[in-house]
Scaffold this motif. Structure first.
Motif, PDB file in Angstrom:
ATOM      1  N   PRO A  48      13.028  33.338  17.322  1.00 44.38           N
ATOM      2  CA  PRO A  48      11.893  33.896  18.069  1.00 44.38           C
ATOM      3  C   PRO A  48      10.527  33.419  17.578  1.00 44.38           C
ATOM      4  N   VAL A  49      10.246  32.140  17.800  1.00 40.85           N
ATOM      5  CA  VAL A  49       8.931  31.578  17.475  1.00 40.85           C
ATOM      6  C   VAL A  49       8.437  30.776  18.667  1.00 40.85           C
ATOM      7  N   LYS A  50       7.111  30.762  18.843  1.00 35.76           N
ATOM      8  CA  LYS A  50       6.533  29.999  19.950  1.00 35.76           C
ATOM      9  C   LYS A  50       6.396  28.529  19.599  1.00 35.76           C
ATOM     10  N   ASP A  51       6.245  28.223  18.322  1.00 37.83           N
ATOM     11  CA  ASP A  51       6.191  26.841  17.841  1.00 37.83           C
ATOM     12  C   ASP A  51       7.388  26.615  16.930  1.00 37.83           C
ATOM     13  N   TRP A  52       8.230  25.669  17.251  1.00 39.11           N
ATOM     14  CA  TRP A  52       9.468  25.483  16.499  1.00 39.11           C
ATOM     15  C   TRP A  52       9.225  25.101  15.055  1.00 39.11           C
ATOM     16  N   ARG A  53       8.023  24.581  14.756  1.00 38.64           N
ATOM     17  CA  ARG A  53       7.707  24.206  13.383  1.00 38.64           C
ATOM     18  C   ARG A  53       7.316  25.407  12.531  1.00 38.64           C
ATOM     19  N   THR A  54       7.176  26.554  13.139  1.00 37.21           N
ATOM     20  CA  THR A  54       6.838  27.768  12.389  1.00 37.21           C
ATOM     21  C   THR A  54       8.116  28.391  11.824  1.00 37.21           C
ATOM     22  N   PRO A  55       8.232  28.516  10.529  1.00 41.65           N
ATOM     23  CA  PRO A  55       9.445  29.140   9.968  1.00 41.65           C
ATOM     24  C   PRO A  55       9.443  30.645  10.173  1.00 41.65           C
ATOM     25  N   THR A  56      10.630  31.191  10.271  1.00 42.54           N
ATOM     26  CA  THR A  56      10.798  32.642  10.360  1.00 42.54           C
ATOM     27  C   THR A  56      11.025  33.188   8.955  1.00 42.54           C
ATOM     28  N   THR A  57      10.143  34.067   8.531  1.00 45.64           N
ATOM     29  CA  THR A  57      10.248  34.667   7.195  1.00 45.64           C
ATOM     30  C   THR A  57      11.038  35.966   7.297  1.00 45.64           C
ATOM     31  N   VAL A  58      12.152  35.998   6.609  1.00 47.78           N
ATOM     32  CA  VAL A  58      13.006  37.186   6.585  1.00 47.78           C
ATOM     33  C   VAL A  58      12.753  37.925   5.284  1.00 47.78           C
ATOM     34  N   HIS A  59      12.275  39.151   5.388  1.00 47.13           N
ATOM     35  CA  HIS A  59      12.044  39.995   4.217  1.00 47.13           C
ATOM     36  C   HIS A  59      13.302  40.830   3.971  1.00 47.13           C
ATOM     37  N   LEU A  60      13.791  40.771   2.749  1.00 42.55           N
ATOM     38  CA  LEU A  60      15.063  41.411   2.426  1.00 42.55           C
ATOM     39  C   LEU A  60      14.868  42.365   1.253  1.00 42.55           C
ATOM     40  N   ALA A  61      15.445  43.546   1.378  1.00 38.26           N
ATOM     41  CA  ALA A  61      15.457  44.536   0.297  1.00 38.26           C
ATOM     42  C   ALA A  61      16.876  45.072   0.167  1.00 38.26           C
ATOM     43  N   ALA A  62      17.499  44.831  -0.988  1.00 35.38           N
ATOM     44  CA  ALA A  62      18.885  45.252  -1.228  1.00 35.38           C
ATOM     45  C   ALA A  62      18.925  46.138  -2.468  1.00 35.38           C
ATOM     46  N   ASN A  63      19.419  47.342  -2.283  1.00 40.54           N
ATOM     47  CA  ASN A  63      19.570  48.290  -3.395  1.00 40.54           C
ATOM     48  C   ASN A  63      21.048  48.555  -3.615  1.00 40.54           C
ATOM     49  N   ILE A  64      21.455  48.439  -4.871  1.00 42.61           N
ATOM     50  CA  ILE A  64      22.861  48.686  -5.180  1.00 42.61           C
ATOM     51  C   ILE A  64      23.121  50.188  -5.145  1.00 42.61           C
ATOM     52  N   TYR A  65      24.153  50.561  -4.408  1.00 41.08           N
ATOM     53  CA  TYR A  65      24.464  51.966  -4.175  1.00 41.08           C
ATOM     54  C   TYR A  65      25.652  52.435  -5.014  1.00 41.08           C
ATOM     55  N   ALA A  66      26.546  51.512  -5.327  1.00 42.66           N
ATOM     56  CA  ALA A  66      27.725  51.874  -6.135  1.00 42.66           C
ATOM     57  C   ALA A  66      28.314  50.613  -6.749  1.00 42.66           C
ATOM     58  N   ILE A  67      28.784  50.748  -7.986  1.00 47.76           N
ATOM     59  CA  ILE A  67      29.548  49.685  -8.650  1.00 47.76           C
ATOM     60  C   ILE A  67      31.010  50.087  -8.580  1.00 47.76           C
ATOM     61  N   LEU A  68      31.743  49.421  -7.720  1.00 46.59           N
ATOM     62  CA  LEU A  68      33.127  49.816  -7.473  1.00 46.59           C
ATOM     63  C   LEU A  68      34.089  49.271  -8.518  1.00 46.59           C
ATOM     64  N   GLY A  69      33.735  48.169  -9.154  1.00 47.64           N
ATOM     65  CA  GLY A  69      34.637  47.677 -10.195  1.00 47.64           C
ATOM     66  C   GLY A  69      34.387  46.222 -10.539  1.00 47.64           C
ATOM     67  N   VAL A  70      34.796  45.864 -11.751  1.00 46.12           N
ATOM     68  CA  VAL A  70      34.790  44.477 -12.218  1.00 46.12           C
ATOM     69  C   VAL A  70      36.178  44.192 -12.767  1.00 46.12           C
ATOM     70  N   VAL A  71      36.875  43.252 -12.175  1.00 46.45           N
ATOM     71  CA  VAL A  71      38.238  42.918 -12.584  1.00 46.45           C
ATOM     72  C   VAL A  71      38.174  41.661 -13.447  1.00 46.45           C
ATOM     73  N   GLU A  72      38.440  41.822 -14.751  1.00 47.33           N
ATOM     74  CA  GLU A  72      38.348  40.691 -15.658  1.00 47.33           C
ATOM     75  C   GLU A  72      39.432  39.660 -15.395  1.00 47.33           C
ATOM     76  N   LYS A  73      40.611  40.124 -14.995  1.00 45.64           N
ATOM     77  CA  LYS A  73      41.748  39.221 -14.813  1.00 45.64           C
ATOM     78  C   LYS A  73      41.473  38.196 -13.718  1.00 45.64           C
ATOM     79  N   THR A  74      40.923  38.657 -12.593  1.00 43.71           N
ATOM     80  CA  THR A  74      40.625  37.761 -11.467  1.00 43.71           C
ATOM     81  C   THR A  74      39.153  37.406 -11.385  1.00 43.71           C
ATOM     82  N   GLN A  75      38.319  37.976 -12.256  1.00 51.70           N
ATOM     83  CA  GLN A  75      36.881  37.716 -12.302  1.00 51.70           C
ATOM     84  C   GLN A  75      36.236  37.999 -10.942  1.00 51.70           C
ATOM     85  N   VAL A  76      36.377  39.238 -10.509  1.00 54.16           N
ATOM     86  CA  VAL A  76      35.857  39.693  -9.220  1.00 54.16           C
ATOM     87  C   VAL A  76      34.962  40.906  -9.454  1.00 54.16           C
ATOM     88  N   PHE A  77      33.801  40.893  -8.800  1.00 56.49           N
ATOM     89  CA  PHE A  77      32.830  41.982  -8.879  1.00 56.49           C
ATOM     90  C   PHE A  77      32.731  42.639  -7.503  1.00 56.49           C
TER      91      PHE A  77
END
Length: 435
Positions: A48-77
């Motif tokens: 959604p820009v009128k000039d294709w050379r204009t970049p779209t700036t996406v503002h992002l805010a991410a807050n961690i709500y829960a830590i469900l687990g860290v598995v050392e064996k498979t190295q998964v967070f």
């Protein structure tokens, strides 16, 4: 006439102001004004820009709500995030004063173009709740609020386990748009995001959130890089459970193994007690092997501790077996000649035996001169000489056994002090390396 005209104008103004005050607006009026529909390709299909050379700036805010687990064996967070994204749509805006002060409206999710923001480290099927709506503000800002269950890869460095701290990266990016098309910016700084996450986190499990660092980066996959926004989540393990379930029992078993040296050797219970302790320690090792990662280049500290304790116990068991062998060794069935070689008689014994033989010979000569009645006395002397030799042999065997028992006791005592000093030195080194 002039008075009538003035009155007419006053009535018109009053009616118009009353009409403006009583004007009724609905969200559908704004909906129609913006021409929102799935058939409007201008809003659904293109950036959604009128000039294709204009970049779209996406503002992002991410807050961690829960830590469900860290598995050392498979190295998964596994974590749970609340994410808000907003960007400017240059084709959507309205004057809120013309629509009774309406500042924002909520519309179905599929009516507008949206950036394809993904997490680079994501490795599992996305089971997050699908968004049904998004918000549009009067200045053209489009806002999306979503919840994400993120299962991501995380390189686990388990060297200091269970006193370790881990850093897991979550990289937000768009796969389809380059840096010239989409730019990612964080709505808040690192300290603000950590403050929000720490205050509103619902579950941490066995991990404690120590910090969140947000920084911009780029990923070079094409001729132009992709804009990325990296969330580095710092976690610290709550080690008390592992100390109580693994380290404390291991320390107790090691103390029991040391205490086994106070069991009297003739009782025969020392060897069986040590084997029982080693079997109990093996159970702890099986529990530990199911937790630690198997692909680490550097062995974890707790694995080194357990391997060292097992080595101490095994060497102690071998030493106990050898001491048991020395304790029960018979002089006539000895395999270690250095310990059970029959002792040579001393010079005094040679003198005593020589004197006894001379006295026997003297007595024999005297008996020979005495006559034939002396044969009975001669046989008695021979029996006395045989009994004397048997007593000397038994005394030598007893001395050999006593020397073996003394050697076993000395070996047992010496190894106990060596064992104790080795354990103290090892754990002192471990404590210094942890600190």
């Amino acid at each position: 006439m002039a008075e009538l005209w003035t009155a007419y104008l006053f009535i018109c103004v009053a009616v118009s102001s009353a009409t403006a005050t009583d004007k009724v607006c609905s969200y559908y009026d704004v909906y129609r004004y913006l021409n929102l529909s799935q058939s409007n390709e201008l809003l659904t299909s293109v950036r959604p820009v009128k000039d294709w050379r204009t970049p779209t700036t996406v503002h992002l805010a991410a807050n961690i709500y829960a830590i469900l687990g860290v598995v050392e064996k498979t190295q998964v967070f596994t974590s749970f995030f609340q994410v808000q994204m907003h960007w400017k749509n240059e084709f959507l805006f309205w004057d809120k004063d013309q629509f009774c002060g309406i500042k924002s409206i909520t519309v179905p999710y599929d009516l507008l173009w949206k950036p394809d923001i993904r997490v680079l480290e994501f490795i599992d099927e996305d089971v997050s709740l699908k968004e049904a709506f998004l918000s549009i503000r009067s200045n053209g800002m489009v806002v999306i609020n979503k919840t994400l269950r993120i299962v991501s890869t995380c390189t686990i460095f388990a060297k200091q386990f269970p006193f370790d701290e881990q850093n897991c990266n979550l990289t937000f990016l768009s796969y389809q748009y380059l840096t010239g098309d989409i730019q990612l910016e964080s709505e808040f700084n690192s300290s603000e995001i950590f403050f929000f996450s720490k205050n509103y986190i619902e579950s941490e499990g066995e991990w404690e959130l120590k910090g969140i660092t947000v920084f911009q980066s780029s990923l070079n996959l094409e001729k132009e890089p992709l804009a990325t926004l990296v969330y580095q989540v710092s976690l610290k393990r709550k080690y008390m459970l592992y100390v109580l379930n693994l380290l404390v029992p291991a320390a107790f078993l090691l103390m029991l193994d040391l205490a086994s040296y106070f069991i009297p050797e003739p009782s025969g219970e020392k060897l069986g007690f040590k084997i029982t302790v080693i079997l109990g320690f093996s159970v702890l090792q099986l529990l530990l092997s199911g937790i630690l990662p198997s692909n680490g280049r550097i062995p974890p500290l707790i694995a080194i501790i357990f391997a060292s304790i097992f080595t101490f116990m095994l060497l102690s068991l071998l030493q106990t077996i050898f001491v048991k062998y020395l304790w029960n060794l018979k002089p006539d069935s000895c395999l270690l000649r250095g310990f059970c070689r029959k002792q040579k008689p001393s010079t005094d014994q040679f003198k005593d035996s020589g004197n006894q033989e001379d006295s026997v010979k003297t007595v024999s000569i005297n008996l020979g001169q005495a006559g034939p009645d002396s044969s009975v006395l001669r046989e008695m002397l021979l029996e006395i000489q045989t009994a004397q030799q048997m007593v000397i042999g038994l005394q030598r065997e007893k001395e050999t056994v006593l020397s073996l028992e003394s050697a076993a006791r000395a070996l047992d005592t010496g190894y106990f002090y060596l064992y104790l000093m080795s354990v103290v030195s090892f754990f002192t080194y471990i404590a210094v390396s942890i600190m």
